[in-house]
Design a protein around this motif. Structure first.
Motif, PDB file in Angstrom:
ATOM      1  N   ASP A 197     -15.145   1.027  52.789  1.00 52.09           N
ATOM      2  CA  ASP A 197     -15.118  -0.410  52.498  1.00 52.09           C
ATOM      3  C   ASP A 197     -16.319  -0.818  51.649  1.00 52.09           C
ATOM      4  OD1 ASP A 197     -12.789  -0.638  53.935  1.00 52.09           O
ATOM      5  OD2 ASP A 197     -13.780  -1.355  55.769  1.00 52.09           O
ATOM      6  N   THR A 198     -17.482  -0.252  51.962  1.00 52.30           N
ATOM      7  CA  THR A 198     -18.687  -0.556  51.175  1.00 52.30           C
ATOM      8  C   THR A 198     -18.534  -0.051  49.751  1.00 52.30           C
ATOM      9  OG1 THR A 198     -20.093  -0.430  53.154  1.00 52.30           O
ATOM     10  CG2 THR A 198     -21.178  -0.187  51.025  1.00 52.30           C
ATOM     11  N   ALA A 199     -17.985   1.161  49.614  1.00 55.64           N
ATOM     12  CA  ALA A 199     -17.797   1.734  48.275  1.00 55.64           C
ATOM     13  C   ALA A 199     -16.808   0.907  47.455  1.00 55.64           C
ATOM     14  CB  ALA A 199     -17.317   3.171  48.391  1.00 55.64           C
ATOM     15  N   ARG A 200     -15.751   0.427  48.087  1.00 53.35           N
ATOM     16  CA  ARG A 200     -14.771  -0.374  47.363  1.00 53.35           C
ATOM     17  C   ARG A 200     -15.342  -1.749  46.988  1.00 53.35           C
ATOM     18  NH1 ARG A 200      -9.496   1.290  51.049  1.00 53.35           N
ATOM     19  NH2 ARG A 200      -9.072   3.268  49.956  1.00 53.35           N
ATOM     20  N   ALA A 201     -16.145  -2.312  47.876  1.00 57.03           N
ATOM     21  CA  ALA A 201     -16.785  -3.584  47.535  1.00 57.03           C
ATOM     22  C   ALA A 201     -17.738  -3.401  46.352  1.00 57.03           C
ATOM     23  CB  ALA A 201     -17.542  -4.129  48.743  1.00 57.03           C
ATOM     24  N   GLN A 207     -16.793  -3.673  38.593  1.00 52.89           N
ATOM     25  CA  GLN A 207     -15.783  -4.183  37.663  1.00 52.89           C
ATOM     26  C   GLN A 207     -16.178  -5.553  37.142  1.00 52.89           C
ATOM     27  OE1 GLN A 207     -12.798  -2.533  36.547  1.00 52.89           O
ATOM     28  NE2 GLN A 207     -13.169  -4.214  35.092  1.00 52.89           N
ATOM     29  N   ARG A 208     -16.771  -6.382  37.995  1.00 55.12           N
ATOM     30  CA  ARG A 208     -17.237  -7.687  37.534  1.00 55.12           C
ATOM     31  C   ARG A 208     -18.353  -7.535  36.500  1.00 55.12           C
ATOM     32  NH1 ARG A 208     -16.193  -9.324  42.968  1.00 55.12           N
ATOM     33  NH2 ARG A 208     -18.319  -8.767  43.612  1.00 55.12           N
ATOM     34  N   GLN A 231     -19.913   0.311  32.395  1.00 58.77           N
ATOM     35  CA  GLN A 231     -18.751   1.190  32.523  1.00 58.77           C
ATOM     36  C   GLN A 231     -19.141   2.541  33.136  1.00 58.77           C
ATOM     37  OE1 GLN A 231     -17.298   1.322  28.497  1.00 58.77           O
ATOM     38  NE2 GLN A 231     -15.998  -0.516  28.746  1.00 58.77           N
ATOM     39  N   SER A 232     -20.290   3.060  32.751  1.00 61.62           N
ATOM     40  CA  SER A 232     -20.758   4.337  33.295  1.00 61.62           C
ATOM     41  C   SER A 232     -21.001   4.238  34.795  1.00 61.62           C
ATOM     42  CB  SER A 232     -22.030   4.766  32.568  1.00 61.62           C
ATOM     43  OG  SER A 232     -22.570   5.946  33.153  1.00 61.62           O
ATOM     44  N   GLN A 233     -21.612   3.125  35.226  1.00 63.25           N
ATOM     45  CA  GLN A 233     -21.868   2.956  36.650  1.00 63.25           C
ATOM     46  C   GLN A 233     -20.570   2.817  37.424  1.00 63.25           C
ATOM     47  OE1 GLN A 233     -25.140   3.075  38.016  1.00 63.25           O
ATOM     48  NE2 GLN A 233     -23.751   3.519  39.713  1.00 63.25           N
ATOM     49  N   TYR A 234     -19.590   2.115  36.852  1.00 57.52           N
ATOM     50  CA  TYR A 234     -18.283   1.969  37.504  1.00 57.52           C
ATOM     51  C   TYR A 234     -17.628   3.344  37.690  1.00 57.52           C
ATOM     52  CZ  TYR A 234     -13.396   0.700  38.241  1.00 57.52           C
ATOM     53  OH  TYR A 234     -12.129   0.596  38.740  1.00 57.52           O
ATOM     54  N   ALA A 235     -17.660   4.174  36.663  1.00 54.26           N
ATOM     55  CA  ALA A 235     -17.045   5.506  36.736  1.00 54.26           C
ATOM     56  C   ALA A 235     -17.758   6.383  37.759  1.00 54.26           C
ATOM     57  CB  ALA A 235     -17.065   6.160  35.358  1.00 54.26           C
ATOM     58  N   ALA A 236     -19.103   6.287  37.816  1.00 49.06           N
ATOM     59  CA  ALA A 236     -19.857   7.103  38.768  1.00 49.06           C
ATOM     60  C   ALA A 236     -19.545   6.697  40.201  1.00 49.06           C
ATOM     61  CB  ALA A 236     -21.353   6.981  38.486  1.00 49.06           C
ATOM     62  N   ASP A 237     -19.489   5.389  40.461  1.00 47.02           N
ATOM     63  CA  ASP A 237     -19.213   4.921  41.818  1.00 47.02           C
ATOM     64  C   ASP A 237     -17.772   5.224  42.232  1.00 47.02           C
ATOM     65  OD1 ASP A 237     -21.774   3.998  42.047  1.00 47.02           O
ATOM     66  OD2 ASP A 237     -21.289   1.928  41.489  1.00 47.02           O
ATOM     67  N   ARG A 238     -16.859   5.176  41.284  1.00 43.70           N
ATOM     68  CA  ARG A 238     -15.467   5.467  41.598  1.00 43.70           C
ATOM     69  C   ARG A 238     -15.292   6.931  42.004  1.00 43.70           C
ATOM     70  NH1 ARG A 238     -11.266   4.320  36.886  1.00 43.70           N
ATOM     71  NH2 ARG A 238     -12.509   6.030  36.000  1.00 43.70           N
ATOM     72  N   SER A 239     -16.135   7.816  41.492  1.00 44.56           N
ATOM     73  CA  SER A 239     -16.014   9.243  41.816  1.00 44.56           C
ATOM     74  C   SER A 239     -16.401   9.549  43.265  1.00 44.56           C
ATOM     75  CB  SER A 239     -16.888  10.070  40.869  1.00 44.56           C
ATOM     76  OG  SER A 239     -18.273   9.793  41.083  1.00 44.56           O
ATOM     77  N   ASP A 240     -17.094   8.612  43.945  1.00 44.41           N
ATOM     78  CA  ASP A 240     -17.468   8.841  45.347  1.00 44.41           C
ATOM     79  C   ASP A 240     -16.283   8.668  46.294  1.00 44.41           C
ATOM     80  OD1 ASP A 240     -20.075   9.310  44.592  1.00 44.41           O
ATOM     81  OD2 ASP A 240     -20.713   7.231  44.927  1.00 44.41           O
TER      82      ASP A 240
END
Length: 481
Positions: A197-201, A207-208, A231-240
């Motif tokens: 839940d924390t990762a999705r938040a 994304q914002r 965009q780079s940070q979004y991609a890195a966090d999505r990989s978790d």
């Protein structure tokens, strides 16, 4: 027969039981677990210890149902229960040897005598024509009784009963362990859900950030570098997320194994942290009570009892033994004659066996039994010390867990405020996107730290319950236990 019975009774009464009698170890004199100067955590109540169904303290009916299902269906527990039943059957088998042993027999024979083998031939006028045939029918039985003069059988029964008790305590520990593993697994699953839940938040915030930097660039206020950083940070966090999802799947699969079912049969809804209540007060057994309720300590005590009885078994082999018995046989060439007194025979006997010379084997076996009893005594004492140390560790852990959770809550509050201010500052152009991303990283780290701290707090409370709780209560103990 009267003289025979009188002799048996007198000899039996004259017998004794050699070897040391087992004395239960005394409870330790310690009244506390922790070292002087260590603080007992708030909410710890020293006394008799937790109730048998200790997991109900977390206030979740769904958790209670899962533990009950595991205790009923876990395959390791089914095997442990069957092993316990076998050990109790063995006690009854050995105890039966102390009673008179009665056997019956019946036999029908048809035999043709080879007269030539006795020097008769067809040319001998004294030899009957052809080889004669005989029929013999016998029926009878016998009874034997070991007087057990020096208590070897009695010590064997005592040893077997103590071994059965050790198996019972091991089974109790297995039930307690499985209950603890189910609780731990439920807490682990709840923690993984919280981390997801924390990762999705965080992904929603990422994304914002991407949307905001793109709008700023389109309006001529931002740069491509800011957009790429977001965009780079979004991609890195999505990989978790895939790794967290995999950990959650494995945790649910392990829970299914503990419950004795398949993953497809698990409930769809997992237990969340907000559905669990951290007990405000945890009852902990006093040291003097712990040694009489913790299964591994009781198992070590039963093993010490069995080793002590083994010394008596080995000692009894150094002395003579007497066996009394009788047989009765009816044998006749025709079935109708079996009930006639003329075809009856009986005997009464008393046998004495006494060791004379065995090359020192019997004495060496007794010395080995004494050494094993000494080793069991040391193992028992070590088990008690380890148990006390474990409880002391958990008490200290609970004290520090409370501090850690409080610190992590403060850290989350500060990180949340920093994240909010960084975003506002970026929106009005007073700072760059890197400052926003860094504040979000700090918030994520603090949020995950709080999840870990809360999970550790719940787990250590559950472990403390397991460390001081009594074991599963099964069927009555076997005869002689």
């Amino acid at each position: 027969m009267k003289r025979f019975a009188t002799l048996a009774l007198a000899t039996a009464l004259a017998g004794c039981t050699v070897g040391p009698n087992f004395t239960r170890p005394q409870a330790p004199a310690a009244t506390a677990y922790q070292s002087p100067g260590e603080v007992t955590p708030a909410g710890i109540a020293l006394g008799e210890g937790p109730q048998l169904r200790w997991w109900t303290a977390f206030g979740s009916a769904q958790l209670d149902a899962l533990v009950d299902q595991a205790i009923a269906n876990n395959r390791s527990l089914v095997a442990s229960n069957a092993t316990l039943a076998a050990s109790r059957d063995e006690v009854r088998a050995i105890a039966g040897r102390r009673l008179p042993q009665v056997d019956a027999n019946a036999r029908a024979d048809q035999q043709q005598v080879n007269l030539a083998g006795f020097g008769f031939s067809g040319s001998n006028p004294l030899a009957p024509a052809g080889n004669p045939e005989f029929h013999l029918y016998t029926v009878g039985g016998g009874v034997s009784y070991d007087l057990d003069l020096f208590g070897g059988l009695r010590r064997s029964v005592e040893q077997s009963a103590a071994q059965a008790e050790a198996q019972q305590r091991q089974t109790e520990a297995a039930h307690l362990t499985i209950a603890g593993q189910v609780v731990n697994q439920v807490l682990t699953i709840a923690a993984l859900h919280a981390q997801i839940d924390t990762a999705r938040a965080l992904l929603a915030d990422d994304q914002r950030n991407v949307d905001l930097t793109e709008k700023r660039r389109a309006g001529g206020e931002g740069t491509l570098v800011e957009v790429l950083n977001a965009q780079s940070q979004y991609a890195a966090d999505r990989s978790d997320l895939p790794q967290l999802d995999q950990q959650l799947a494995e945790a649910r699969h392990l829970l299914a194994t503990l419950l004795g079912t398949t993953p497809s049969a698990l409930p769809a809804n997992d237990i969340a942290f907000d559905q669990l209540t951290l007990p405000a007060q945890v009852p902990v057994a006093l040291p003097s009570s712990l040694v009489h309720r913790r299964p591994d300590i009781l198992q070590a005590e039963a093993e010490l009892h069995a080793a002590t009885a083994a010394v008596g078994v080995a000692t009894a082999r150094l002395y003579p033994d007497i066996t009394l018995g009788a047989t009765l046989t009816q044998g006749a060439p025709a079935i109708g004659d079996l009930v006639k007194n003329a075809f009856r025979g009986y005997d009464l006997f008393a046998g004495l066996t006494a060791p004379i010379f065995h090359g020192g084997t019997l004495k060496a076996e007794r010395a080995a039994a004494v050494d094993r009893a000494r080793a069991s005594q040391a193992s028992y004492e070590q088990t008690v010390l380890v148990a006390f140390s474990q409880v002391a560790d958990l008490l200290s852990a609970i004290q520090n867990d409370a501090r850690s959770v409080a610190d992590q809550r403060s850290s989350v509050q500060v990180a949340e405020r920093s994240r909010h201010l960084s975003r506002r500052s970026f929106q009005v152009g007073n700072s760059g996107i890197l400052q926003v991303l860094e504040s979000e990283r700090l918030y994520q780290r603090a949020s995950n730290g709080l999840v870990v701290a809360r999970t550790r707090q719940f787990l250590n409370v559950a472990r403390l319950y397991v460390a001081t709780a009594g074991g599963w209560t099964g069927p009555a103990t076997a005869p002689g236990a």
